[in-house]
Design an enzyme around this catalytic site. Structure first.
Site, PDB file in Angstrom:
ATOM      1  N   GLU A 152     101.895   4.578   0.783  1.00  0.00           N
ATOM      2  CA  GLU A 152     103.432   5.023   0.325  1.00  0.00           C
ATOM      3  C   GLU A 152     103.850   6.231   0.078  1.00  0.00           C
ATOM      4  O   GLU A 152     105.012   6.803   0.453  1.00  0.00           O
ATOM      5  CB  GLU A 152     103.467   4.115  -0.882  1.00  0.00           C
ATOM      6  CG  GLU A 152     104.968   3.835  -1.395  1.00  0.00           C
ATOM      7  CD  GLU A 152     105.735   3.036  -0.367  1.00  0.00           C
ATOM      8  OE1 GLU A 152     105.630   2.049  -0.307  1.00  0.00           O
ATOM      9  OE2 GLU A 152     106.525   3.694   0.220  1.00  0.00           O
ATOM     10  N   VAL A 155     105.659   9.503   2.575  1.00  0.00           N
ATOM     11  CA  VAL A 155     107.040   9.657   3.118  1.00  0.00           C
ATOM     12  C   VAL A 155     107.910   9.347   1.705  1.00  0.00           C
ATOM     13  O   VAL A 155     107.832   8.238   1.120  1.00  0.00           O
ATOM     14  CB  VAL A 155     107.568   8.545   4.138  1.00  0.00           C
ATOM     15  CG1 VAL A 155     108.906   8.544   4.766  1.00  0.00           C
ATOM     16  CG2 VAL A 155     106.527   8.636   5.235  1.00  0.00           C
ATOM     17  N   GLY A 209     110.677  26.310  -8.409  1.00  0.00           N
ATOM     18  CA  GLY A 209     109.253  25.905  -7.726  1.00  0.00           C
ATOM     19  C   GLY A 209     109.418  24.817  -6.975  1.00  0.00           C
ATOM     20  O   GLY A 209     108.396  23.912  -6.754  1.00  0.00           O
ATOM     21  N   GLU A 212     107.604  26.629  -1.327  1.00  0.00           N
ATOM     22  CA  GLU A 212     106.749  27.431  -1.266  1.00  0.00           C
ATOM     23  C   GLU A 212     106.954  28.976  -1.059  1.00  0.00           C
ATOM     24  O   GLU A 212     108.066  29.329  -0.656  1.00  0.00           O
ATOM     25  CB  GLU A 212     105.563  27.028  -0.187  1.00  0.00           C
ATOM     26  CG  GLU A 212     105.144  25.631  -0.168  1.00  0.00           C
ATOM     27  CD  GLU A 212     104.002  25.359  -1.278  1.00  0.00           C
ATOM     28  OE1 GLU A 212     103.277  26.397  -1.526  1.00  0.00           O
ATOM     29  OE2 GLU A 212     104.060  23.998  -1.700  1.00  0.00           O
ATOM     30  N   ASP A 223     107.193  19.387   8.222  1.00  0.00           N
ATOM     31  CA  ASP A 223     107.235  18.289   7.058  1.00  0.00           C
ATOM     32  C   ASP A 223     107.736  16.871   7.319  1.00  0.00           C
ATOM     33  O   ASP A 223     107.305  16.001   7.636  1.00  0.00           O
ATOM     34  CB  ASP A 223     107.473  18.772   5.814  1.00  0.00           C
ATOM     35  CG  ASP A 223     107.441  17.934   4.593  1.00  0.00           C
ATOM     36  OD1 ASP A 223     106.300  17.407   4.340  1.00  0.00           O
ATOM     37  OD2 ASP A 223     108.418  17.430   4.206  1.00  0.00           O
ATOM     38  N   LYS A 227     106.633  13.015   8.717  1.00  0.00           N
ATOM     39  CA  LYS A 227     107.124  11.975   7.900  1.00  0.00           C
ATOM     40  C   LYS A 227     107.618  10.898   9.267  1.00  0.00           C
ATOM     41  O   LYS A 227     107.477   9.858   9.127  1.00  0.00           O
ATOM     42  CB  LYS A 227     108.136  12.081   6.894  1.00  0.00           C
ATOM     43  CG  LYS A 227     107.292  12.883   5.847  1.00  0.00           C
ATOM     44  CD  LYS A 227     108.284  13.613   4.779  1.00  0.00           C
ATOM     45  CE  LYS A 227     107.703  14.014   3.600  1.00  0.00           C
ATOM     46  NZ  LYS A 227     108.508  14.953   2.850  1.00  0.00           N
TER      47      LYS A 227
END
Ligand SMILES: NC(=O)c1ccc[n+]([C@@H]2O[C@H](COP(=O)([O-])OP(=O)(O)OC[C@H]3O[C@@H](n4cnc5c(N)ncnc54)[C@H](OP(=O)(O)O)[C@@H]3O)[C@@H](O)[C@H]2O)c1
Length: 360
Positions: A152, A155, A209, A212, A223, A227
Protein backbone atom coordinates in the site's frame (compact mmCIF):
# COMPACT_ATOMS: atom_id res chain seq x y z
CA UNK A 1 -4.82 -16.27 20.15
CA UNK A 2 -3.09 -16.24 16.73
CA UNK A 3 0.66 -15.54 16.74
CA UNK A 4 2.24 -13.50 13.95
CA UNK A 5 6.02 -13.67 13.98
CA UNK A 6 7.34 -10.54 12.29
CA UNK A 7 10.70 -9.82 10.65
CA UNK A 8 11.34 -6.11 10.05
CA UNK A 9 14.01 -5.05 7.56
CA UNK A 10 14.79 -1.34 7.63
CA UNK A 11 14.60 0.43 10.98
CA UNK A 12 14.64 4.03 9.75
CA UNK A 13 11.80 6.54 9.61
CA UNK A 14 9.14 4.13 8.35
CA UNK A 15 10.36 0.97 10.12
CA UNK A 16 10.51 2.71 13.50
CA UNK A 17 7.07 4.26 13.00
CA UNK A 18 5.63 0.82 12.25
CA UNK A 19 7.34 -0.74 15.28
CA UNK A 20 6.01 2.04 17.53
CA UNK A 21 2.49 1.62 16.11
CA UNK A 22 2.59 -2.15 16.69
CA UNK A 23 3.61 -1.53 20.28
CA UNK A 24 0.95 1.15 20.86
CA UNK A 25 -1.79 -0.92 19.22
CA UNK A 26 -0.89 -4.31 20.69
CA UNK A 27 -3.91 -4.49 23.01
CA UNK A 28 -6.28 -3.47 20.20
CA UNK A 29 -4.71 -6.06 17.88
CA UNK A 30 -5.23 -8.75 20.50
CA UNK A 31 -8.75 -7.74 21.51
CA UNK A 32 -10.15 -6.90 18.08
CA UNK A 33 -8.29 -9.33 15.85
CA UNK A 34 -7.15 -11.98 18.29
CA UNK A 35 -3.60 -11.58 17.02
CA UNK A 36 -0.33 -11.22 18.90
CA UNK A 37 2.34 -9.68 16.67
CA UNK A 38 5.81 -10.52 17.93
CA UNK A 39 8.81 -8.71 16.48
CA UNK A 40 11.37 -11.51 16.14
CA UNK A 41 14.04 -9.96 13.95
CA UNK A 42 15.19 -6.54 12.84
CA UNK A 43 17.67 -5.81 10.06
CA UNK A 44 19.55 -2.66 9.06
CA UNK A 45 22.41 -1.88 6.71
CA UNK A 46 24.87 -1.04 9.47
CA UNK A 47 23.87 -3.57 12.12
CA UNK A 48 22.92 -6.66 10.11
CA UNK A 49 20.11 -8.84 11.48
CA UNK A 50 19.35 -9.29 15.15
CA UNK A 51 16.99 -12.06 16.29
CA UNK A 52 15.35 -13.11 19.51
CA UNK A 53 13.18 -16.20 19.71
CA UNK A 54 10.98 -14.61 22.44
CA UNK A 55 10.66 -11.39 20.47
CA UNK A 56 11.99 -7.91 21.14
CA UNK A 57 10.72 -5.29 23.55
CA UNK A 58 9.95 -2.53 21.03
CA UNK A 59 10.52 0.51 23.33
CA UNK A 60 14.02 -0.85 24.12
CA UNK A 61 14.81 -1.14 20.40
CA UNK A 62 13.48 2.37 19.74
CA UNK A 63 15.56 3.71 22.62
CA UNK A 64 18.70 2.11 21.13
CA UNK A 65 17.92 3.75 17.77
CA UNK A 66 17.14 7.13 19.38
CA UNK A 67 20.42 7.14 21.32
CA UNK A 68 22.36 5.99 18.24
CA UNK A 69 23.49 2.76 19.83
CA UNK A 70 23.90 -0.33 17.66
CA UNK A 71 20.88 -2.64 17.68
CA UNK A 72 23.34 -5.43 18.44
CA UNK A 73 23.56 -3.94 21.97
CA UNK A 74 20.13 -5.48 22.68
CA UNK A 75 20.74 -8.06 25.47
CA UNK A 76 20.82 -11.71 24.39
CA UNK A 77 20.04 -11.06 20.71
CA UNK A 78 21.52 -13.40 18.11
CA UNK A 79 23.31 -11.50 15.37
CA UNK A 80 24.03 -12.10 11.66
CA UNK A 81 26.14 -9.71 9.64
CA UNK A 82 24.58 -11.13 6.49
CA UNK A 83 20.85 -10.32 6.63
CA UNK A 84 19.78 -12.84 3.99
CA UNK A 85 21.62 -15.61 5.80
CA UNK A 86 19.95 -14.66 9.09
CA UNK A 87 16.52 -14.38 7.46
CA UNK A 88 16.83 -17.82 5.82
CA UNK A 89 17.64 -19.36 9.22
CA UNK A 90 15.07 -17.52 11.32
CA UNK A 91 12.12 -16.99 8.90
CA UNK A 92 8.83 -15.89 10.47
CA UNK A 93 5.23 -15.43 9.31
CA UNK A 94 5.56 -11.95 7.80
CA UNK A 95 8.37 -9.78 6.48
CA UNK A 96 7.86 -6.01 6.75
CA UNK A 97 10.36 -4.54 4.28
CA UNK A 98 11.16 -0.83 4.70
CA UNK A 99 14.72 -0.43 3.45
CA UNK A 100 15.70 2.39 1.12
CA UNK A 101 15.50 0.22 -2.02
CA UNK A 102 16.48 2.14 -5.15
CA UNK A 103 14.39 2.74 -8.26
CA UNK A 104 17.35 1.70 -10.46
CA UNK A 105 17.59 -1.99 -9.55
CA UNK A 106 15.21 -2.44 -6.64
CA UNK A 107 17.89 -3.62 -4.22
CA UNK A 108 18.25 -4.50 -1.40
CA UNK A 109 14.45 -4.85 -1.06
CA UNK A 110 14.07 -7.09 -4.11
CA UNK A 111 16.36 -9.84 -2.74
CA UNK A 112 14.79 -9.64 0.71
CA UNK A 113 11.24 -9.87 -0.66
CA UNK A 114 12.14 -12.78 -2.96
CA UNK A 115 13.84 -14.64 -0.11
CA UNK A 116 10.90 -14.13 2.27
CA UNK A 117 8.26 -15.19 -0.28
CA UNK A 118 10.33 -18.26 -1.15
CA UNK A 119 10.41 -19.12 2.56
CA UNK A 120 6.58 -18.99 2.58
CA UNK A 121 6.42 -15.68 4.47
CA UNK A 122 3.80 -13.01 3.74
CA UNK A 123 5.40 -9.69 2.77
CA UNK A 124 4.41 -6.04 3.27
CA UNK A 125 6.70 -3.48 1.68
CA UNK A 126 7.00 0.29 1.43
CA UNK A 127 9.76 0.12 -1.21
CA UNK A 128 8.78 1.24 -4.69
CA UNK A 129 11.82 -0.14 -6.53
CA UNK A 130 11.13 -3.87 -6.17
CA UNK A 131 7.43 -3.50 -6.93
CA UNK A 132 8.01 -1.23 -9.94
CA UNK A 133 10.68 -3.39 -11.51
CA UNK A 134 9.48 -6.89 -10.66
CA UNK A 135 5.95 -6.53 -9.25
CA UNK A 136 4.27 -9.16 -11.43
CA UNK A 137 7.06 -11.72 -10.85
CA UNK A 138 6.90 -11.13 -7.09
CA UNK A 139 3.11 -11.47 -7.04
CA UNK A 140 3.33 -14.73 -8.93
CA UNK A 141 6.04 -15.96 -6.52
CA UNK A 142 3.68 -15.05 -3.65
CA UNK A 143 0.85 -17.00 -5.31
CA UNK A 144 3.12 -20.01 -5.84
CA UNK A 145 3.83 -20.06 -2.10
CA UNK A 146 0.21 -19.29 -1.12
CA UNK A 147 1.17 -16.10 0.73
CA UNK A 148 0.22 -12.44 0.39
CA UNK A 149 2.39 -9.63 -0.95
CA UNK A 150 1.03 -6.17 -0.12
CA UNK A 151 2.50 -2.77 -0.94
CA UNK A 152 0.00 0.00 0.00
CA UNK A 153 2.72 2.52 0.92
CA UNK A 154 4.43 2.41 -2.46
CA UNK A 155 1.81 4.58 -4.20
CA UNK A 156 0.58 7.77 -2.50
CA UNK A 157 2.53 6.72 0.59
CA UNK A 158 -0.20 4.72 2.28
CA UNK A 159 -3.27 6.73 1.28
CA UNK A 160 -5.45 3.69 0.51
CA UNK A 161 -5.26 3.57 -3.27
CA UNK A 162 -4.01 0.07 -3.98
CA UNK A 163 -6.46 -1.55 -1.56
CA UNK A 164 -9.22 0.55 -3.14
CA UNK A 165 -8.30 -0.94 -6.52
CA UNK A 166 -7.58 -4.48 -5.31
CA UNK A 167 -10.40 -4.89 -2.81
CA UNK A 168 -12.82 -1.95 -2.87
CA UNK A 169 -13.15 -2.04 -6.67
CA UNK A 170 -12.75 -5.80 -7.08
CA UNK A 171 -14.74 -7.03 -10.07
CA UNK A 172 -14.87 -3.68 -11.87
CA UNK A 173 -13.38 -3.32 -15.32
CA UNK A 174 -10.81 -0.59 -15.13
CA UNK A 175 -10.31 1.29 -18.39
CA UNK A 176 -7.95 4.04 -17.34
CA UNK A 177 -6.15 5.61 -14.41
CA UNK A 178 -4.85 9.15 -14.08
CA UNK A 179 -3.02 10.56 -11.09
CA UNK A 180 -0.91 13.28 -9.57
CA UNK A 181 1.53 10.98 -7.83
CA UNK A 182 4.51 13.03 -6.69
CA UNK A 183 4.12 15.42 -3.76
CA UNK A 184 7.35 17.36 -4.36
CA UNK A 185 6.64 18.01 -8.04
CA UNK A 186 3.09 19.08 -7.25
CA UNK A 187 4.31 21.39 -4.48
CA UNK A 188 6.70 23.12 -6.91
CA UNK A 189 4.02 23.43 -9.65
CA UNK A 190 1.59 24.87 -7.07
CA UNK A 191 4.24 27.41 -5.95
CA UNK A 192 4.78 28.47 -9.59
CA UNK A 193 1.00 28.86 -10.04
CA UNK A 194 1.12 31.25 -7.06
CA UNK A 195 3.67 33.44 -8.87
CA UNK A 196 7.10 32.01 -8.04
CA UNK A 197 9.51 30.74 -10.69
CA UNK A 198 10.81 27.16 -10.85
CA UNK A 199 14.04 27.85 -8.90
CA UNK A 200 12.09 29.64 -6.12
CA UNK A 201 9.50 26.84 -5.97
CA UNK A 202 12.24 24.21 -5.73
CA UNK A 203 14.16 26.19 -3.07
CA UNK A 204 10.95 26.59 -1.06
CA UNK A 205 10.28 22.82 -1.26
CA UNK A 206 13.86 22.13 -0.14
CA UNK A 207 13.63 24.61 2.73
CA UNK A 208 10.43 22.95 3.99
CA UNK A 209 12.13 19.52 3.78
CA UNK A 210 9.78 18.37 0.99
CA UNK A 211 12.49 18.07 -1.67
CA UNK A 212 15.89 16.35 -1.62
CA UNK A 213 19.07 18.38 -2.23
CA UNK A 214 18.97 16.68 -5.65
CA UNK A 215 15.25 16.51 -6.55
CA UNK A 216 15.83 14.88 -9.98
CA UNK A 217 13.76 11.75 -9.23
CA UNK A 218 10.79 13.93 -8.29
CA UNK A 219 10.91 16.68 -10.90
CA UNK A 220 12.00 14.55 -13.88
CA UNK A 221 9.34 11.95 -13.18
CA UNK A 222 11.37 8.87 -12.10
CA UNK A 223 9.37 8.55 -8.88
CA UNK A 224 6.05 8.97 -10.72
CA UNK A 225 7.18 6.45 -13.37
CA UNK A 226 7.87 3.88 -10.62
CA UNK A 227 4.38 4.42 -9.17
CA UNK A 228 2.86 4.20 -12.65
CA UNK A 229 4.58 0.83 -13.18
CA UNK A 230 3.18 -0.42 -9.86
CA UNK A 231 -0.33 0.69 -10.89
CA UNK A 232 0.13 -1.08 -14.25
CA UNK A 233 0.79 -4.29 -12.31
CA UNK A 234 -1.96 -3.93 -9.70
CA UNK A 235 -4.75 -2.44 -11.80
CA UNK A 236 -4.06 -4.06 -15.18
CA UNK A 237 -1.89 -7.09 -14.37
CA UNK A 238 0.75 -5.92 -16.85
CA UNK A 239 4.50 -5.71 -16.40
CA UNK A 240 5.85 -2.57 -18.07
CA UNK A 241 9.45 -1.41 -18.09
CA UNK A 242 10.46 2.18 -17.25
CA UNK A 243 11.36 2.61 -20.95
CA UNK A 244 7.72 1.86 -21.89
CA UNK A 245 6.53 5.00 -20.09
CA UNK A 246 6.42 8.21 -22.14
CA UNK A 247 7.99 10.68 -19.73
CA UNK A 248 8.43 14.45 -19.48
CA UNK A 249 9.47 16.17 -16.26
CA UNK A 250 8.06 19.40 -14.83
CA UNK A 251 11.32 21.14 -15.74
CA UNK A 252 10.06 21.18 -19.35
CA UNK A 253 7.31 23.68 -18.41
CA UNK A 254 8.07 27.39 -18.11
CA UNK A 255 6.54 29.72 -15.52
CA UNK A 256 5.05 31.68 -18.46
CA UNK A 257 3.24 28.57 -19.74
CA UNK A 258 1.85 27.93 -16.27
CA UNK A 259 0.61 31.52 -15.93
CA UNK A 260 -0.88 31.52 -19.47
CA UNK A 261 -2.73 28.27 -18.72
CA UNK A 262 -4.06 29.80 -15.50
CA UNK A 263 -5.35 32.79 -17.48
CA UNK A 264 -7.24 30.30 -19.70
CA UNK A 265 -8.93 28.78 -16.64
CA UNK A 266 -6.74 25.67 -16.61
CA UNK A 267 -4.02 24.23 -14.37
CA UNK A 268 -0.84 22.42 -15.42
CA UNK A 269 -0.33 19.24 -13.42
CA UNK A 270 2.24 16.45 -13.66
CA UNK A 271 -0.11 13.67 -14.64
CA UNK A 272 0.61 9.95 -14.63
CA UNK A 273 -1.77 8.04 -16.86
CA UNK A 274 -2.47 4.47 -17.88
CA UNK A 275 -5.07 3.36 -20.38
CA UNK A 276 -5.80 0.21 -22.32
CA UNK A 277 -5.93 0.81 -26.05
CA UNK A 278 -6.92 -1.32 -29.01
CA UNK A 279 -4.56 -1.47 -31.98
CA UNK A 280 -6.61 1.35 -33.55
CA UNK A 281 -6.01 3.52 -30.45
CA UNK A 282 -9.53 3.14 -29.00
CA UNK A 283 -9.83 2.89 -25.20
CA UNK A 284 -10.98 -0.58 -24.09
CA UNK A 285 -11.77 -2.16 -20.72
CA UNK A 286 -9.66 -4.71 -18.87
CA UNK A 287 -12.38 -7.34 -19.42
CA UNK A 288 -12.08 -6.98 -23.20
CA UNK A 289 -8.29 -6.98 -22.98
CA UNK A 290 -8.30 -10.10 -20.80
CA UNK A 291 -10.76 -11.92 -23.07
CA UNK A 292 -8.08 -11.99 -25.76
CA UNK A 293 -10.70 -11.07 -28.37
CA UNK A 294 -8.46 -8.30 -29.69
CA UNK A 295 -4.82 -7.27 -29.27
CA UNK A 296 -4.47 -4.44 -26.77
CA UNK A 297 -1.66 -2.41 -25.30
CA UNK A 298 -1.33 -0.44 -22.07
CA UNK A 299 -0.31 3.14 -22.75
CA UNK A 300 1.67 4.71 -19.88
CA UNK A 301 2.60 8.40 -19.68
CA UNK A 302 4.03 10.78 -17.08
CA UNK A 303 3.91 14.34 -18.35
CA UNK A 304 2.75 17.88 -17.60
CA UNK A 305 -0.83 18.34 -18.82
CA UNK A 306 -3.14 21.37 -18.87
CA UNK A 307 -6.37 20.37 -17.09
CA UNK A 308 -9.69 22.21 -16.93
CA UNK A 309 -10.72 23.25 -13.41
CA UNK A 310 -13.62 20.77 -13.62
CA UNK A 311 -11.05 17.95 -13.50
CA UNK A 312 -10.56 16.78 -9.88
CA UNK A 313 -6.80 16.48 -10.49
CA UNK A 314 -6.60 20.20 -11.37
CA UNK A 315 -7.54 21.16 -7.82
CA UNK A 316 -4.89 19.05 -6.05
CA UNK A 317 -2.37 21.47 -4.58
CA UNK A 318 0.86 21.34 -2.59
CA UNK A 319 1.86 17.97 -1.19
CA UNK A 320 -1.52 16.40 -1.86
CA UNK A 321 -1.75 13.61 -4.42
CA UNK A 322 -4.78 12.12 -6.13
CA UNK A 323 -5.75 9.31 -8.40
CA UNK A 324 -8.82 8.94 -10.61
CA UNK A 325 -9.92 5.48 -11.67
CA UNK A 326 -12.23 5.09 -14.62
CA UNK A 327 -14.21 1.86 -14.98
CA UNK A 328 -16.97 0.37 -17.11
CA UNK A 329 -19.26 -0.18 -14.18
CA UNK A 330 -19.11 2.90 -11.96
CA UNK A 331 -18.53 6.57 -12.49
CA UNK A 332 -14.99 7.81 -11.97
CA UNK A 333 -13.63 7.15 -8.49
CA UNK A 334 -11.11 9.67 -7.15
CA UNK A 335 -8.94 9.14 -4.08
CA UNK A 336 -7.22 12.21 -2.66
CA UNK A 337 -4.66 12.20 0.13
CA UNK A 338 -1.09 12.86 1.19
CA UNK A 339 1.57 11.58 -1.18
CA UNK A 340 4.42 11.51 1.33
CA UNK A 341 5.14 11.26 5.02
CA UNK A 342 6.37 8.69 7.48
CA UNK A 343 3.03 8.52 9.28
CA UNK A 344 1.23 7.66 6.05
CA UNK A 345 3.88 5.19 4.87
CA UNK A 346 3.93 3.42 8.24
CA UNK A 347 0.13 3.43 8.35
CA UNK A 348 0.00 1.79 4.91
CA UNK A 349 2.30 -0.98 6.14
CA UNK A 350 0.24 -1.39 9.32
CA UNK A 351 -2.97 -1.67 7.28
CA UNK A 352 -1.32 -4.29 5.04
CA UNK A 353 -0.15 -6.21 8.09
CA UNK A 354 -3.65 -6.13 9.59
CA UNK A 355 -5.13 -7.36 6.28
CA UNK A 356 -2.72 -10.29 6.44
CA UNK A 357 -3.44 -10.91 10.13
CA UNK A 358 -7.17 -11.07 9.34
CA UNK A 359 -6.59 -13.63 6.61
CA UNK A 360 -3.75 -15.56 8.25
N1 LIG B 1 9.66 8.23 4.55
C1 LIG B 1 8.58 8.30 3.77
O1 LIG B 1 7.81 9.26 3.84
C2 LIG B 1 8.27 7.18 2.80
C3 LIG B 1 7.02 7.18 2.14
C4 LIG B 1 6.70 6.12 1.28
C5 LIG B 1 7.63 5.13 1.05
N2 LIG B 1 8.85 5.19 1.65
C6 LIG B 1 9.79 4.11 1.36
O2 LIG B 1 10.01 3.31 2.52
C7 LIG B 1 11.36 2.85 2.53
C8 LIG B 1 12.00 3.25 3.85
O3 LIG B 1 12.00 4.66 3.93
P1 LIG B 1 12.57 5.44 5.22
O4 LIG B 1 12.13 6.84 5.07
O5 LIG B 1 12.24 4.70 6.44
O6 LIG B 1 14.15 5.33 4.93
P2 LIG B 1 15.32 5.55 6.00
O7 LIG B 1 14.87 6.39 7.14
O8 LIG B 1 16.50 5.97 5.20
O9 LIG B 1 15.59 4.10 6.57
C9 LIG B 1 16.06 3.06 5.75
C10 LIG B 1 16.37 1.87 6.63
O10 LIG B 1 16.75 0.80 5.76
C11 LIG B 1 18.00 0.29 6.20
N3 LIG B 1 18.76 -0.23 5.07
C12 LIG B 1 19.34 0.43 4.05
N4 LIG B 1 20.02 -0.42 3.24
C13 LIG B 1 19.83 -1.65 3.79
C14 LIG B 1 20.28 -2.94 3.45
N5 LIG B 1 21.08 -3.16 2.41
N6 LIG B 1 19.89 -3.98 4.23
C15 LIG B 1 19.11 -3.78 5.32
N7 LIG B 1 18.65 -2.58 5.69
C16 LIG B 1 19.02 -1.52 4.94
C17 LIG B 1 18.70 1.45 6.84
O11 LIG B 1 19.72 0.94 7.69
P3 LIG B 1 20.75 1.93 8.45
O12 LIG B 1 19.92 2.59 9.51
O13 LIG B 1 21.79 1.03 9.01
O14 LIG B 1 21.26 2.87 7.40
C18 LIG B 1 17.54 2.10 7.60
O15 LIG B 1 17.31 1.42 8.81
C19 LIG B 1 12.03 3.47 1.31
O16 LIG B 1 12.03 2.51 0.24
C20 LIG B 1 11.16 4.65 0.95
O17 LIG B 1 11.20 4.95 -0.42
C21 LIG B 1 9.19 6.17 2.53
Amino acid sequence: MKQLRLALLGFGTVGQWLAQALHTQQVWLQQELGVVVTLMSVGTRHHGLIYRDDGFDIPTLLELAATRQPLTAYPSATHWTNILEGLQLTGGDVLAEATGATLRHGEPGLSYIRAALSLGMHVVTSSKGPMALAGLDLLSLARAHAVQLRMESTVMSGTPVLSTIREGMAGTNIRAIRGVLNGTGNYILSAIAEGRDYAEGRAQAQMQGYAEADPTDDVEGDDAVAKTLILATIAFGRALLPAHVVRRGITTVSSEQIQQTLDQGQRIKHVSSLRLLSEEGMEVSRAIANSGSMPTRLEARVEPQALPLSDPLARIDGLLNAITIQTDTSAEVTVIGPGAGRFQAGQGMLADLIAIAKGA
